[in-house]
Design a protein around this motif. Structure first.
Motif, PDB file in Angstrom:
ATOM      1  N   MET A   1       3.788 -11.626   4.514  1.00  0.00           N
ATOM      2  CA  MET A   1       3.590 -10.171   4.540  1.00  0.00           C
ATOM      3  C   MET A   1       4.647  -9.565   5.326  1.00  0.00           C
ATOM      4  O   MET A   1       4.963  -9.908   6.167  1.00  0.00           O
ATOM      5  N   SER A   2       5.483  -8.296   4.651  1.00  0.00           N
ATOM      6  CA  SER A   2       6.294  -7.687   5.393  1.00  0.00           C
ATOM      7  C   SER A   2       5.750  -6.718   6.445  1.00  0.00           C
ATOM      8  O   SER A   2       4.744  -6.370   6.317  1.00  0.00           O
ATOM      9  N   ASN A   3       6.575  -6.713   7.466  1.00  0.00           N
ATOM     10  CA  ASN A   3       6.010  -5.769   8.506  1.00  0.00           C
ATOM     11  C   ASN A   3       6.888  -4.515   8.722  1.00  0.00           C
ATOM     12  O   ASN A   3       7.198  -3.927   9.724  1.00  0.00           O
ATOM     13  N   SER A   4       7.069  -4.126   7.411  1.00  0.00           N
ATOM     14  CA  SER A   4       7.692  -2.631   7.372  1.00  0.00           C
ATOM     15  C   SER A   4       6.623  -1.758   7.343  1.00  0.00           C
ATOM     16  O   SER A   4       5.388  -2.048   6.891  1.00  0.00           O
ATOM     17  N   PRO A   5       6.657  -0.223   7.892  1.00  0.00           N
ATOM     18  CA  PRO A   5       5.537   0.532   8.011  1.00  0.00           C
ATOM     19  C   PRO A   5       4.788   0.696   6.581  1.00  0.00           C
ATOM     20  O   PRO A   5       3.695   0.660   6.601  1.00  0.00           O
ATOM     21  N   GLU A   6       5.350   0.734   5.491  1.00  0.00           N
ATOM     22  CA  GLU A   6       4.314   0.886   4.254  1.00  0.00           C
ATOM     23  C   GLU A   6       3.425  -0.380   3.954  1.00  0.00           C
ATOM     24  O   GLU A   6       2.533  -0.188   3.101  1.00  0.00           O
ATOM     25  N   HIS A   7       3.715  -1.406   4.641  1.00  0.00           N
ATOM     26  CA  HIS A   7       2.707  -2.463   4.243  1.00  0.00           C
ATOM     27  C   HIS A   7       1.905  -2.511   5.380  1.00  0.00           C
ATOM     28  O   HIS A   7       0.895  -3.331   5.545  1.00  0.00           O
ATOM     29  N   SER A   8       1.559  -1.264   6.483  1.00  0.00           N
ATOM     30  CA  SER A   8       0.827  -1.521   7.381  1.00  0.00           C
ATOM     31  C   SER A   8      -0.617  -0.831   6.880  1.00  0.00           C
ATOM     32  O   SER A   8      -0.732  -0.379   5.537  1.00  0.00           O
ATOM     33  N   PRO A   9      -1.804  -0.845   7.604  1.00  0.00           N
ATOM     34  CA  PRO A   9      -3.148  -0.272   7.363  1.00  0.00           C
ATOM     35  C   PRO A   9      -2.887   1.310   7.015  1.00  0.00           C
ATOM     36  O   PRO A   9      -3.974   1.846   6.451  1.00  0.00           O
ATOM     37  N   LEU A  10      -1.883   1.968   7.553  1.00  0.00           N
ATOM     38  CA  LEU A  10      -1.874   3.405   7.446  1.00  0.00           C
ATOM     39  C   LEU A  10      -1.891   4.012   5.926  1.00  0.00           C
ATOM     40  O   LEU A  10      -1.477   3.467   4.831  1.00  0.00           O
ATOM     41  N   GLY A  11      -2.824   4.889   5.895  1.00  0.00           N
ATOM     42  CA  GLY A  11      -2.962   5.572   4.660  1.00  0.00           C
ATOM     43  C   GLY A  11      -3.916   4.644   3.536  1.00  0.00           C
ATOM     44  O   GLY A  11      -3.826   5.002   2.424  1.00  0.00           O
ATOM     45  N   LYS A  12      -4.487   3.925   4.059  1.00  0.00           N
ATOM     46  CA  LYS A  12      -5.273   3.020   3.035  1.00  0.00           C
ATOM     47  C   LYS A  12      -6.615   2.563   3.436  1.00  0.00           C
ATOM     48  O   LYS A  12      -6.958   2.862   4.798  1.00  0.00           O
ATOM     49  N   ASN A  13      -7.556   2.408   2.528  1.00  0.00           N
ATOM     50  CA  ASN A  13      -9.195   2.422   3.199  1.00  0.00           C
ATOM     51  C   ASN A  13      -9.035   0.966   3.753  1.00  0.00           C
ATOM     52  O   ASN A  13      -8.362  -0.001   3.542  1.00  0.00           O
ATOM     53  N   SER A  14      -9.758   1.104   4.969  1.00  0.00           N
ATOM     54  CA  SER A  14     -10.071  -0.132   5.744  1.00  0.00           C
ATOM     55  C   SER A  14     -11.375  -0.454   5.982  1.00  0.00           C
ATOM     56  O   SER A  14     -12.058   0.372   6.544  1.00  0.00           O
ATOM     57  N   ALA A  15     -11.656  -1.713   5.859  1.00  0.00           N
ATOM     58  CA  ALA A  15     -13.104  -2.160   6.301  1.00  0.00           C
ATOM     59  C   ALA A  15     -13.132  -2.230   7.988  1.00  0.00           C
ATOM     60  O   ALA A  15     -12.144  -3.002   8.418  1.00  0.00           O
TER      61      ALA A  15
END
Length: 277
Positions: A1-15
């Motif tokens: 998994m890339s560690n660029s910001p767009e691949h972070s949990p930001l802006g995504k639904n998270s359990a």
């Protein structure tokens, strides 16, 4: 998994995990934004990022909830920052985790955060019986916000910064509470106060305030904004000594407070929570 910001949990639904899960931490390399600023080789500053965590709870060995406030200090020369939503998710993973005591928690936090950032992170806990010792305070300095200026630009323009390079140097501290930037990924607003202490050619205060307000529609993480401010002032105004400290309002129970300096006698930053934090 890339560690660029767009691949972070930001802006995504998270359990929300409630069992200890250090894998939730999402490190993001500092190098990309520093390359953008032309920071190669030796950094022109040293410093720390101070995180304060106000939503921290775990269970003792008998299952009774415990609470504390944590101060986390990340060195500015660490290879990575930690994306803030992943930090929040990680802290919440302690909610139903049984631990032998505050020291066991502190050691886990320090171990996991050091591994994620790639440098030694220091963690201090304030337990509830010591909450009354936590103090508030404001950044010292001459308030730039008193100036009556007209603004028509809301992106950073370092070229507008001016300093009296042909006059005698000064030493002063300036403060503004009008710093606002936006999250690099979600665009959500980040509100902050900033303190600029320097020795060198006197910086034109109106141009500095306009420059700071210029971050209002700029998308970058807290740490990146402070480093951009530091580098722009250093290059455009040529102070011999410079310290930039920002106190950002909290989100998700976390506030982030980056401090950068090139002056060894600047001391270390205070961690007084200000009125908006």
């Amino acid at each position: 998994m890339s560690n660029s910001p767009e691949h972070s949990p930001l802006g995504k639904n998270s359990a929300y995990r409630t069992d200890y899960a250090p894998e939730l931490l999402f490190p993001i390399p500092r190098i990309g934004k520093r390359d953008e600023l032309g920071l190669t080789g030796t950094l022109p500053f040293f410093g720390v990022d101070i995180w304060n965590a106000y939503e921290l709870s775990w269970l003792n060995m008998r299952g009774k909830p415990q609470v504390a406030v944590a101060r986390i200090t990340v060195p500015a020369d660490s290879p990575n920052i930690i994306e803030s939503k992943s930090f929040k998710l990680y802290l919440n993973s302690f909610n139903q985790t049984r631990l032998g005591g505050p020291e066991a928690l502190r050691e886990l936090l320090q171990q996991d955060l050091s591994a994620a950032t790639g440098a030694t992170v220091h963690v201090a806990l304030t337990m509830q019986e010591e909450f009354g010792k936590l103090q508030m305070g404001e950044l010292d300095g001459l308030l730039l916000d008193r100036l009556d200026i007209e603004i028509d630009n809301y992106s950073p323009q370092p070229s507008i910064l001016k300093a009296a390079v042909d006059e005698l140097p000064v030493e002063e501290t300036l403060v503004s509470h009008l710093l606002k930037s936006n999250c690099l990924v979600t665009g959500q607003p980040d509100w902050g106060s900033v303190q600029i202490s320097y020795a060198g050619p006197q910086i034109d205060q109106e141009s500095l305030l306009k420059y700071l307000i210029g971050f209002r529609e700029h998308n970058e993480f807290h740490e990146q904004c402070v480093e951009r401010i530091f580098v722009d002032i250093l290059r455009e105004c040529r102070p011999a000594h410079l310290t930039v400290y920002a106190r950002y309002t909290r989100r998700g129970g976390l506030d982030i407070n980056p401090w950068r300096s090139n002056f060894t006698k600047a001391g270390s930053p205070s961690n007084l929570r200000n009125a908006r934090q």
